[in-house]
Design an enzyme around this catalytic site. Structure first.
Site, short mmCIF file in Angstrom:
data_model
loop_
_atom_site.label_atom_id
_atom_site.label_comp_id
_atom_site.label_asym_id
_atom_site.label_seq_id
_atom_site.Cartn_x
_atom_site.Cartn_y
_atom_site.Cartn_z
CG HIS A 6 -0.24 -0.10 2.76
ND1 HIS A 6 0.52 -1.01 3.16
CD2 HIS A 6 -0.16 1.31 3.33
CE1 HIS A 6 1.12 -0.32 4.60
NE2 HIS A 6 0.77 1.01 4.45
CE1 TYR A 7 6.02 5.18 2.45
CE2 TYR A 7 7.30 3.57 1.37
CZ TYR A 7 7.42 4.80 1.93
OH TYR A 7 8.31 5.49 2.09
CG LEU A 8 6.45 -0.28 -2.10
CD1 LEU A 8 6.87 -1.29 -2.41
CD2 LEU A 8 7.47 0.84 -1.92
CE LYS A 54 6.87 7.76 0.19
NZ LYS A 54 6.96 9.18 0.43
#
Length: 212
Positions: A124-126, A129
């Protein structure tokens, strides 16, 4: 050059304030709370501006020449904060810079953003980003996107491995080395319009950047 550092109290950003000063820039630290002002000034900020990525922060861009987006929700928060800070906050920052005529924009991103499907733990973070990076690339801004690998708090080595996409990820990189890279690319024209990944390696930082 007058450089606004968004997320100035973050771990990489705190190093970046000092590195920008070493490069001769005037540094404006964007912080969430006025209580952080003295500390970031001691780290190298010439001025501070209190603003919140989850609200309106256009005023932080007044009379600046360049922006370094170094904000992050942090590992202790959930996916909701990742969306609000790492994705939506970054997109808003790009849009404000465009609207107010701030042409230079450096994004602190993350290794693995090329293909978030390869990661399960921080997918989810990638994704956040990548979407923010893609929005910057589509903008009219003169951008550089820096994607470090796993970060450590060791002292700077001043040697890195730099590639568009690093295939063998058998190293980490210090936060201080990332900060050196962020500060050096501000005026380095051959990094304009470039996206790259970095780890600690065997080549001097400035040599690696100039060979892009």
């Amino acid at each position: 050059m007058k450089v606004l550092v968004i997320g100035a109290n973050g771990q990489v950003a705190r190093h970046t304030l000092a590195k920008l000063k070493e490069e001769g820039h005037q540094v404006v630290a964007m912080i969430r709370e006025s209580a952080q002002a003295n500390e970031v000034r001691n780290l190298g900020a010439d001025d501070t501006v209190v603003a919140d990525l989850e609200s309106s922060f256009d005023h932080a861009f007044k009379e600046v020449d360049a922006v370094i987006f170094a904000a992050g929700s942090g590992g202790h928060t959930g996916a909701d904060k990742t969306i609000l800070i790492d994705l939506w906050g970054a997109i808003k920052a790009v849009d404000i810079a465009e609207r107010l005529g701030v042409k230079r924009f450096i994004m602190l991103s993350s290794m693995g953003t090329v293909d978030p499907d390869k990661s399960e733990r921080i997918k989810h973070y990638l994704v956040a980003k990548k979407l923010a990076d893609d929005h910057l690339i589509r903008s009219s801004l003169t951008y550089t996107i820096v994607r470090p690998g796993s970060l450590t708090n060791d002292a700077a080595q001043k040697y890195i491995k730099l590639e568009e996409e690093i295939q063998v990820r058998d190293a980490t990189i210090t936060r201080e080395d990332v900060a050196i890279v962020l500060a050096k690319v501000v005026n380095l024209e051959n990094t304009f319009g470039k996206t790259f990944e970095i780890l600690n390696g065997k080549a001097p930082i400035e040599e690696s950047l100039r060979q892009l």
